[in-house]
Write a protein that holds these residues in place. Structure first.
Motif, PDB file in Angstrom:
ATOM      1  N   PHE A 116       0.826  -1.208   0.000  1.00 29.45           N
ATOM      2  CA  PHE A 116       0.000   0.000   0.000  1.00 29.45           C
ATOM      3  C   PHE A 116       0.862   1.260   0.000  1.00 29.45           C
ATOM      4  CE2 PHE A 116      -3.421  -2.682   2.108  1.00 29.45           C
ATOM      5  CZ  PHE A 116      -4.202  -2.742   0.968  1.00 29.45           C
ATOM      6  N   ASN A 117       2.140   1.125   0.386  1.00 32.16           N
ATOM      7  CA  ASN A 117       3.042   2.281   0.398  1.00 32.16           C
ATOM      8  C   ASN A 117       3.408   2.684  -1.025  1.00 32.16           C
ATOM      9  OD1 ASN A 117       3.071   2.154   3.206  1.00 32.16           O
ATOM     10  ND2 ASN A 117       4.908   0.880   3.255  1.00 32.16           N
ATOM     11  N   GLU A 118       3.537   3.962  -1.237  1.00 35.32           N
ATOM     12  CA  GLU A 118       3.872   4.488  -2.557  1.00 35.32           C
ATOM     13  C   GLU A 118       5.226   3.961  -3.028  1.00 35.32           C
ATOM     14  OE1 GLU A 118       2.988   6.738  -5.957  1.00 35.32           O
ATOM     15  OE2 GLU A 118       1.756   6.340  -4.192  1.00 35.32           O
ATOM     16  N   GLY A 119       5.253   3.468  -4.259  1.00 34.52           N
ATOM     17  CA  GLY A 119       6.503   3.046  -4.863  1.00 34.52           C
ATOM     18  C   GLY A 119       6.905   1.612  -4.599  1.00 34.52           C
ATOM     19  N   GLU A 120       6.102   0.855  -3.809  1.00 31.40           N
ATOM     20  CA  GLU A 120       6.432  -0.536  -3.519  1.00 31.40           C
ATOM     21  C   GLU A 120       5.798  -1.456  -4.567  1.00 31.40           C
ATOM     22  OE1 GLU A 120       8.539  -1.110  -0.532  1.00 31.40           O
ATOM     23  OE2 GLU A 120       8.619   0.943  -1.271  1.00 31.40           O
ATOM     24  N   VAL A 121       6.517  -2.497  -4.953  1.00 32.46           N
ATOM     25  CA  VAL A 121       6.044  -3.391  -6.008  1.00 32.46           C
ATOM     26  C   VAL A 121       6.202  -4.850  -5.572  1.00 32.46           C
ATOM     27  CG1 VAL A 121       6.619  -1.753  -7.847  1.00 32.46           C
ATOM     28  CG2 VAL A 121       8.309  -3.473  -7.141  1.00 32.46           C
ATOM     29  N   LEU A 122       5.488  -5.719  -6.276  1.00 31.74           N
ATOM     30  CA  LEU A 122       5.563  -7.160  -6.041  1.00 31.74           C
ATOM     31  C   LEU A 122       6.137  -7.839  -7.271  1.00 31.74           C
ATOM     32  CD1 LEU A 122       4.736  -9.826  -4.517  1.00 31.74           C
ATOM     33  CD2 LEU A 122       2.559  -9.663  -5.762  1.00 31.74           C
ATOM     34  N   GLU A 123       7.097  -8.728  -7.046  1.00 35.41           N
ATOM     35  CA  GLU A 123       7.645  -9.536  -8.136  1.00 35.41           C
ATOM     36  C   GLU A 123       7.608 -10.992  -7.699  1.00 35.41           C
ATOM     37  OE1 GLU A 123      10.659  -9.927 -11.678  1.00 35.41           O
ATOM     38  OE2 GLU A 123      10.044  -8.042 -10.755  1.00 35.41           O
ATOM     39  N   VAL A 124       7.135 -11.866  -8.580  1.00 32.97           N
ATOM     40  CA  VAL A 124       7.069 -13.294  -8.275  1.00 32.97           C
ATOM     41  C   VAL A 124       7.991 -14.032  -9.239  1.00 32.97           C
ATOM     42  CG1 VAL A 124       5.606 -15.335  -8.093  1.00 32.97           C
ATOM     43  CG2 VAL A 124       4.693 -13.082  -7.448  1.00 32.97           C
ATOM     44  N   VAL A 125       8.978 -14.743  -8.677  1.00 35.28           N
ATOM     45  CA  VAL A 125       9.930 -15.519  -9.468  1.00 35.28           C
ATOM     46  C   VAL A 125       9.494 -16.979  -9.459  1.00 35.28           C
ATOM     47  CG1 VAL A 125      12.332 -16.252  -9.712  1.00 35.28           C
ATOM     48  CG2 VAL A 125      11.798 -13.954  -8.843  1.00 35.28           C
ATOM     49  N   ASN A 126       9.263 -17.541 -10.632  1.00 39.55           N
ATOM     50  CA  ASN A 126       8.926 -18.957 -10.746  1.00 39.55           C
ATOM     51  C   ASN A 126      10.228 -19.745 -10.830  1.00 39.55           C
ATOM     52  OD1 ASN A 126       8.063 -21.547 -11.500  1.00 39.55           O
ATOM     53  ND2 ASN A 126       6.285 -20.730 -12.587  1.00 39.55           N
ATOM     54  N   LEU A 127      10.502 -20.535  -9.811  1.00 44.78           N
ATOM     55  CA  LEU A 127      11.776 -21.249  -9.753  1.00 44.78           C
ATOM     56  C   LEU A 127      11.931 -22.252 -10.887  1.00 44.78           C
ATOM     57  CD1 LEU A 127      12.115 -21.866  -5.911  1.00 44.78           C
ATOM     58  CD2 LEU A 127      13.285 -20.152  -7.303  1.00 44.78           C
ATOM     59  N   THR A 128      10.830 -22.756 -11.419  1.00 46.29           N
ATOM     60  CA  THR A 128      10.933 -23.719 -12.519  1.00 46.29           C
ATOM     61  C   THR A 128      11.462 -23.058 -13.787  1.00 46.29           C
ATOM     62  OG1 THR A 128       8.613 -23.355 -13.145  1.00 46.29           O
ATOM     63  CG2 THR A 128       9.065 -25.131 -11.594  1.00 46.29           C
ATOM     64  N   THR A 171       7.499 -20.894  -6.147  1.00 41.76           N
ATOM     65  CA  THR A 171       7.767 -19.478  -6.380  1.00 41.76           C
ATOM     66  C   THR A 171       8.497 -18.817  -5.221  1.00 41.76           C
ATOM     67  OG1 THR A 171       5.671 -18.728  -5.403  1.00 41.76           O
ATOM     68  CG2 THR A 171       5.668 -19.286  -7.756  1.00 41.76           C
ATOM     69  N   VAL A 172       9.144 -17.699  -5.544  1.00 42.13           N
ATOM     70  CA  VAL A 172       9.694 -16.798  -4.542  1.00 42.13           C
ATOM     71  C   VAL A 172       9.096 -15.426  -4.829  1.00 42.13           C
ATOM     72  CG1 VAL A 172      11.739 -15.752  -3.540  1.00 42.13           C
ATOM     73  CG2 VAL A 172      11.842 -18.101  -4.400  1.00 42.13           C
ATOM     74  N   ALA A 173       8.373 -14.873  -3.858  1.00 39.78           N
ATOM     75  CA  ALA A 173       7.758 -13.558  -4.019  1.00 39.78           C
ATOM     76  C   ALA A 173       8.603 -12.518  -3.295  1.00 39.78           C
ATOM     77  CB  ALA A 173       6.334 -13.563  -3.479  1.00 39.78           C
ATOM     78  N   ILE A 174       8.723 -11.342  -3.910  1.00 36.66           N
ATOM     79  CA  ILE A 174       9.573 -10.278  -3.364  1.00 36.66           C
ATOM     80  C   ILE A 174       8.779  -8.978  -3.324  1.00 36.66           C
ATOM     81  CG2 ILE A 174      11.791  -9.098  -3.581  1.00 36.66           C
ATOM     82  CD1 ILE A 174      12.581 -11.331  -5.600  1.00 36.66           C
ATOM     83  N   ILE A 175       8.830  -8.269  -2.205  1.00 40.96           N
ATOM     84  CA  ILE A 175       8.175  -6.967  -2.054  1.00 40.96           C
ATOM     85  C   ILE A 175       9.227  -5.925  -1.680  1.00 40.96           C
ATOM     86  CG2 ILE A 175       6.519  -5.590  -0.735  1.00 40.96           C
ATOM     87  CD1 ILE A 175       4.888  -8.108  -0.273  1.00 40.96           C
ATOM     88  N   GLY A 176       9.200  -4.793  -2.349  1.00 41.79           N
ATOM     89  CA  GLY A 176      10.108  -3.700  -2.044  1.00 41.79           C
ATOM     90  C   GLY A 176      10.012  -2.652  -3.130  1.00 41.79           C
ATOM     91  N   ASN A 177      10.891  -1.659  -3.077  1.00 42.28           N
ATOM     92  CA  ASN A 177      10.917  -0.745  -4.217  1.00 42.28           C
ATOM     93  C   ASN A 177      11.654  -1.459  -5.360  1.00 42.28           C
ATOM     94  OD1 ASN A 177      13.807  -0.120  -4.265  1.00 42.28           O
ATOM     95  ND2 ASN A 177      13.454   1.199  -2.470  1.00 42.28           N
TER      96      ASN A 177
END
Length: 248
Positions: A116-128, A171-177
């Motif tokens: 919800f914070n401005e500028g933060e994004v979600l990326e999901v890495v599929n390990l396969t 998967t590995v999910a990552i949250i941050g700028n």
């Protein structure tokens, strides 16, 4: 009528230009479809209860913070997110989608709310997509390398990059700028491709020196200030105590 079938029929009551079609009185639309935004995602069924929360609290908080309407099918894990007359933020539906997706990928609601914070994004890495070869034991081994003994490797990635990381399923999910996410993603992909832990830690240490400056510049561009994201950290979502998973 099934709730999702009802929703689908409501969405179909617009013409090719997005204008509401005229129907009989018994086909009254609850709220105007013109300009309405909607998103559909599917989450693992074992994460549905977390998205909904105790007595619906988590789902209700997401709706209140984004002014959207969320429908969850507990049997299939299907989630419909739609804007309402109160929705002011044009990105609100996408924000709600990403928060729900993050919870579906193993994050606690508190950590997912960082989005919800401005500028933060979600990326999901599929390990396969990263694993090389057809070794059927590769996925659990790589998950173990990323998590580390008692979750320590993942903690180091989070501490050095400033991003939050969740290992769930394939998967590995990552949250941050975006800068933090890219550093964490690179470290994770290096581990997945077999780089020794020491090499990855050195990469993180080297990048950490530039992260603060780059992140500050990024937030200033958004007319915001970098925040302290460590206070809501709840520890590893998942631990591996098996010594066979610990390498290097």
């Amino acid at each position: 009528m099934d709730e999702f079938e009802r929703l689908l029929r409501k969405y179909e009551r617009i013409d090719k230009d997005g204008r509401p079609t005229r129907g009989g009185r018994d086909e009254e639309i609850t709220y105007a479809a013109e300009g309405e935004q909607e998103e559909f995602i599917r989450i693992p069924r074992d994460r549905v209860a977390v998205v909904i929360g105790r007595k619906g609290q988590t789902k209700r908080e997401i709706e209140e913070r984004t002014k959207t309407k969320i429908e969850v099918d507990s049997e299939t894990g299907e989630v419909f997110i739609t804007s309402t007359e109160e929705t002011a933020d044009p990105l609100a539906v996408w924000k709600a989608r990403d928060v729900i997706m993050a919870i579906g990928r193993g994050f606690s609601p508190e950590r997912a709310f960082r989005l919800f914070n401005e500028g933060e994004v979600l990326e999901v890495v599929n390990l396969t997509d990263v694993i090389i070869g057809n070794d059927k034991n590769a996925l659990p081994r790589i998950r173990g390398r990323i998590i580390g003994r008692r979750g320590r490797t993942r903690e180091i990635i989070e501490e050095m990059s400033g991003a939050d990381v969740s290992v769930y399923g394939k998967t590995v999910a990552i949250i941050g700028n975006p800068i933090q996410v890219e550093v964490a993603k690179t470290a994770i992909e290096k581990l997945a491709r077999g780089s020794p832990h020491g090499v990855v830690y050195k990469y993180l240490e080297r990048r950490k020196k530039d992260l603060e400056l780059e992140s500050t510049t990024y937030y200033e561009a958004l007319e915001g200030e970098p925040g302290d994201f460590g206070e809501n950290y709840e520890g590893p979502d998942e631990d591996y105590d098996d010594e066979d998973f610990w390498e290097d």
